[in-house]
Scaffold this motif. Sequence first.
Motif, PDB file in Angstrom:
ATOM      1  N   VAL A 175       0.826  -1.210   0.000  1.00  0.00           N
ATOM      2  CA  VAL A 175       0.000   0.000   0.000  1.00  0.00           C
ATOM      3  C   VAL A 175       0.861   1.261   0.000  1.00  0.00           C
ATOM      4  O   VAL A 175       0.551   2.247  -0.681  1.00  0.00           O
ATOM      5  N   GLY A 176       1.959   1.247   0.731  1.00  0.00           N
ATOM      6  CA  GLY A 176       2.761   2.450   0.877  1.00  0.00           C
ATOM      7  C   GLY A 176       3.783   2.675  -0.203  1.00  0.00           C
ATOM      8  O   GLY A 176       4.353   3.769  -0.288  1.00  0.00           O
ATOM      9  N   SER A 177       4.055   1.687  -1.037  1.00  0.00           N
ATOM     10  CA  SER A 177       5.074   1.850  -2.074  1.00  0.00           C
ATOM     11  C   SER A 177       4.509   2.610  -3.267  1.00  0.00           C
ATOM     12  O   SER A 177       3.297   2.813  -3.395  1.00  0.00           O
ATOM     13  N   ALA A 178       5.411   3.027  -4.155  1.00  0.00           N
ATOM     14  CA  ALA A 178       5.004   3.733  -5.366  1.00  0.00           C
ATOM     15  C   ALA A 178       4.194   2.806  -6.270  1.00  0.00           C
ATOM     16  O   ALA A 178       4.296   1.573  -6.168  1.00  0.00           O
ATOM     17  N   PRO A 179       3.364   3.363  -7.163  1.00  0.00           N
ATOM     18  CA  PRO A 179       2.569   2.515  -8.066  1.00  0.00           C
ATOM     19  C   PRO A 179       3.453   1.551  -8.850  1.00  0.00           C
ATOM     20  O   PRO A 179       4.428   1.948  -9.485  1.00  0.00           O
ATOM     21  N   ASN A 180       3.090   0.289  -8.781  1.00  0.00           N
ATOM     22  CA  ASN A 180       3.873  -0.770  -9.411  1.00  0.00           C
ATOM     23  C   ASN A 180       3.224  -1.150 -10.740  1.00  0.00           C
ATOM     24  O   ASN A 180       2.037  -1.487 -10.776  1.00  0.00           O
ATOM     25  N   PRO A 181       3.974  -1.108 -11.847  1.00  0.00           N
ATOM     26  CA  PRO A 181       3.367  -1.484 -13.141  1.00  0.00           C
ATOM     27  C   PRO A 181       2.823  -2.904 -13.166  1.00  0.00           C
ATOM     28  O   PRO A 181       1.887  -3.192 -13.916  1.00  0.00           O
ATOM     29  N   SER A 182       3.387  -3.800 -12.343  1.00  0.00           N
ATOM     30  CA  SER A 182       2.915  -5.184 -12.352  1.00  0.00           C
ATOM     31  C   SER A 182       1.499  -5.314 -11.819  1.00  0.00           C
ATOM     32  O   SER A 182       0.813  -6.294 -12.128  1.00  0.00           O
ATOM     33  N   HIS A 183       1.032  -4.338 -11.023  1.00  0.00           N
ATOM     34  CA  HIS A 183      -0.338  -4.394 -10.509  1.00  0.00           C
ATOM     35  C   HIS A 183      -1.373  -4.100 -11.585  1.00  0.00           C
ATOM     36  O   HIS A 183      -2.540  -4.474 -11.447  1.00  0.00           O
ATOM     37  N   PHE A 184      -0.959  -3.436 -12.644  1.00  0.00           N
ATOM     38  CA  PHE A 184      -1.868  -3.104 -13.743  1.00  0.00           C
ATOM     39  C   PHE A 184      -1.683  -4.027 -14.943  1.00  0.00           C
ATOM     40  O   PHE A 184      -2.338  -3.806 -15.966  1.00  0.00           O
ATOM     41  N   SER A 185      -0.826  -5.008 -14.832  1.00  0.00           N
ATOM     42  CA  SER A 185      -0.449  -5.806 -15.999  1.00  0.00           C
ATOM     43  C   SER A 185      -0.664  -7.283 -15.731  1.00  0.00           C
ATOM     44  O   SER A 185      -0.549  -7.745 -14.592  1.00  0.00           O
ATOM     45  N   ILE A 186      -0.968  -7.996 -16.796  1.00  0.00           N
ATOM     46  CA  ILE A 186      -1.021  -9.447 -16.748  1.00  0.00           C
ATOM     47  C   ILE A 186      -0.181  -9.992 -17.904  1.00  0.00           C
ATOM     48  O   ILE A 186       0.087  -9.274 -18.883  1.00  0.00           O
ATOM     49  N   LEU A 187       0.233 -11.214 -17.769  1.00  0.00           N
ATOM     50  CA  LEU A 187       0.943 -11.912 -18.843  1.00  0.00           C
ATOM     51  C   LEU A 187       0.007 -12.972 -19.408  1.00  0.00           C
ATOM     52  O   LEU A 187      -0.459 -13.848 -18.662  1.00  0.00           O
ATOM     53  N   VAL A 188      -0.274 -12.882 -20.685  1.00  0.00           N
ATOM     54  CA  VAL A 188      -1.135 -13.864 -21.341  1.00  0.00           C
ATOM     55  C   VAL A 188      -0.272 -14.717 -22.260  1.00  0.00           C
ATOM     56  O   VAL A 188       0.547 -14.206 -23.026  1.00  0.00           O
ATOM     57  N   ARG A 189      -0.426 -16.038 -22.131  1.00  0.00           N
ATOM     58  CA  ARG A 189       0.301 -16.996 -22.968  1.00  0.00           C
ATOM     59  C   ARG A 189      -0.692 -17.949 -23.615  1.00  0.00           C
ATOM     60  O   ARG A 189      -1.857 -18.000 -23.237  1.00  0.00           O
ATOM     61  N   GLY A 190      -0.199 -18.720 -24.545  1.00  0.00           N
ATOM     62  CA  GLY A 190      -1.086 -19.621 -25.266  1.00  0.00           C
ATOM     63  C   GLY A 190      -2.040 -18.888 -26.187  1.00  0.00           C
ATOM     64  O   GLY A 190      -3.199 -19.309 -26.360  1.00  0.00           O
ATOM     65  N   ILE A 191      -1.597 -17.803 -26.789  1.00  0.00           N
ATOM     66  CA  ILE A 191      -2.444 -17.055 -27.723  1.00  0.00           C
ATOM     67  C   ILE A 191      -2.653 -17.900 -28.981  1.00  0.00           C
ATOM     68  O   ILE A 191      -1.682 -18.375 -29.574  1.00  0.00           O
ATOM     69  N   PRO A 192      -3.884 -18.130 -29.373  1.00  0.00           N
ATOM     70  CA  PRO A 192      -4.118 -18.973 -30.567  1.00  0.00           C
ATOM     71  C   PRO A 192      -3.594 -18.310 -31.833  1.00  0.00           C
ATOM     72  O   PRO A 192      -3.688 -17.095 -32.009  1.00  0.00           O
ATOM     73  N   TRP A 193      -3.053 -19.121 -32.709  1.00  0.00           N
ATOM     74  CA  TRP A 193      -2.495 -18.624 -33.975  1.00  0.00           C
ATOM     75  C   TRP A 193      -3.563 -18.592 -35.047  1.00  0.00           C
ATOM     76  O   TRP A 193      -4.423 -19.469 -35.136  1.00  0.00           O
ATOM     77  N   SER A 194      -3.518 -17.560 -35.851  1.00  0.00           N
ATOM     78  CA  SER A 194      -4.477 -17.416 -36.948  1.00  0.00           C
ATOM     79  C   SER A 194      -3.723 -17.048 -38.217  1.00  0.00           C
ATOM     80  O   SER A 194      -2.853 -16.163 -38.185  1.00  0.00           O
ATOM     81  N   PRO A 195      -4.027 -17.705 -39.335  1.00  0.00           N
ATOM     82  CA  PRO A 195      -3.332 -17.354 -40.588  1.00  0.00           C
ATOM     83  C   PRO A 195      -3.781 -16.011 -41.153  1.00  0.00           C
ATOM     84  O   PRO A 195      -3.088 -15.429 -41.979  1.00  0.00           O
ATOM     85  N   GLU A 196      -4.947 -15.501 -40.728  1.00  0.00           N
ATOM     86  CA  GLU A 196      -5.460 -14.258 -41.286  1.00  0.00           C
ATOM     87  C   GLU A 196      -4.931 -13.018 -40.586  1.00  0.00           C
ATOM     88  O   GLU A 196      -4.946 -11.922 -41.162  1.00  0.00           O
ATOM     89  N   GLU A 197      -4.484 -13.144 -39.319  1.00  0.00           N
ATOM     90  CA  GLU A 197      -4.088 -11.959 -38.580  1.00  0.00           C
ATOM     91  C   GLU A 197      -2.918 -12.292 -37.662  1.00  0.00           C
ATOM     92  O   GLU A 197      -2.656 -13.463 -37.362  1.00  0.00           O
TER      93      GLU A 197
END
Length: 731
Positions: A175-197
């Motif tokens: 609570v007392g530390s400076a705003p941490n970018p990791s609190h606003f971010s997520i890591l997404v993996r396993g993104i499906p592949w598409s030949p169109e985009e």
Amino acid sequence: MDIAALLTSAGINIVLCVVLFSLYSILRKQPSNVNVYFGRRLATRRDKHVDLLERFVPSPTWVMKAWETTQDEILALGGMDAVVFSRMLVFSIRVFSVAAIVCTIIVLPANYYGQVRKHKDIPFESLEVFTIENVKEGSRLWAHCLALYIITLAACTLLYFEYKNIANLRLVHIVGSAPNPSHFSILVRGIPWSPEESYYDTVKKFFSYYHASTYLSHQMVYKSGTVQKMKDDAELMYKMLGDSLGKSCKPSFPQCCFCGGSTNSFKMISNEMDSMHGRTGYTDRHIDARKKECAAAFVFFKSRYGALMAAQNLQTSNPMLWVTDLAPEPNDVYWTNLSLPYKQLWVRKIATVASSVTFMLVFLIPVTFAQGLTQLDKLEKMFPFLTEILQKKFMSEVVIGYLPSAILVLFLCAVPPVMMLFSAVEGSISRSGRKKSACYKVLYFTIWNVFFVNVFAGSVISQLSVFSSLTELPAQLAKAVPAQATFFTTYVLSSGWASLACEIMQLFPLFCNLFQRFVLRCNDDSMDGTLSFPYHTEVPRVLLFGFLGFTCSILAPLILPFLFFYFFLAYLVYRNQILNVYVTKYDGGGQYWPIAHNTTVFSLIFAQIIALGVFGLKQSTVASGFTIPLLLGTLLFHQYCRERFLPVFRNTAAQVLIDMDKRDERCGRMKDIYNELHTAYCQFSSGSSQSECFGNHHHEESTRANPPQDLETGKENSKKDMSWLPVHRSS
């Protein structure tokens, strides 16, 4: 082993510690060693003036400085992990001071006078006289049972308050530390592949629709590493050579090197490549960026609560696609593993477990060899030429009391690097996670090889056959542990005291510094401190000694004074290293405390099981009956702590995150936080501009179209309305 052999081992280690600590107090004052002993000060550009006379006189000023340092200073310099490690040592000092006093007053006399026998002088007494083996059968053993109760109650009480205080401190720190970018971010993996985009368009399409109210922007992860860099350089060289040859071989231009001319064209190509690497971080603009995208991305949200919900929820019906986790801190990201396919991780985990078990079994060879040195009769049969040497009293005391543990310590030095390599192959997404995984592996490895293998020394078959029947395990341990308690005492001296002296001396960095100055003739002191605290090495060592202390407390109380001195000395040494040597680049959030709590509770339960077996062998039904409720109470205490405190370390409470979001909105800091998010997770940070490095865009409000179809394959059945897709993207 007799007391004289134990004192010989203690004397050798004491002399070694005194010499190394005295050398350290002198070497740390030399200006040429500032990059070895003051890496943090050098990293923060703070200098220290020392008088010429004081430079060559040993002084304990570092001890006073380490002792006077407050917990707030440790938190500011080393983060939550440093505070947690310091609290481990404080807990160990407190609990083993209680254990040493109780066992010295109650248990030690009961062991020493357990049988009617003629005692020798103390230096010539066998150490078995001070163990529970000297207690005759049929004794009540009330002293041992009472001491076990006191130690268990003291340990559980201290554990509870430490767990509670560290959990509150972790909350206050967040609570007392400076705003941490990791609190606003997520890591997404396993993104499906598409030949169109591309992957970029797929991520934006998905989160713009299903997280429309909280989605801000995202940044793709690109293939990186040495192999990828070599591949990119080769492609770039091929294209440049092709263009250069096509131009330079024309009649209107000077001849190239292949046509009998000079090699200036090749030098020009090389210089052009270097300049391009400096601009784009070895990213060729002419190569399709889509080929370098990985099926992973950092997704940024407008609030901490939105990121938490997206990270914890299952995104699709296929759990192998769109896998989300809370993002680590920017400096904590282990970029090499982000490009690994998510479906490959379970295979890697199985492979690392199999490799760890294989390495553990192979390590039985040096452990059995070290254990064989404690048996002089077998040693003389194997090496007859050593008979005359081993008959000398001092040499036999050194061989029995010092060499076995010293040899085992030398072999164990190879374990942490190997386990760190296994943890990297396992696929951890953060450096702190990799170090935490290595900590688990080193802890299991050392407990197995230092304790169990030495207790059941012999062939591999006999060591493994002990665990064929769990009902006989307490009785087997009751027979074997007291017999090996003397070896554990010498191991504490060799691995504990000596390791602290080597830790504060920083032998390897000191050798490298001397080699650089006197062999390479380089006197540059501008080297930044790059050493990080080796939690994967030191946390398992501290917990292993705690395990040995709880296990041998009522069986062989002589180990407790040596353990108490080790923890007290470690408290001073490690605080000094945190203040001066190690540089903290990321904060793991105090995730090592649950490991310490679980290991301590396991040590208590294991000690109670062994005591139950000993009481059964000594035919003490009263002591056995009182031990069973203590065992059940310890298990209930552990379950309560898991339910009460462990969730706080796994996730941050939604209430806390929402309060932090509202506080930042009232203060008007959200816009600044959003701007910082776009520059926080930079994969190629050397000389790259924002548009070249990140590949992220500000979220634009757009008209919502039909939901994406066929999410598990990344394809889209209906392509009528494509107006909301991004027009362009930067690589």
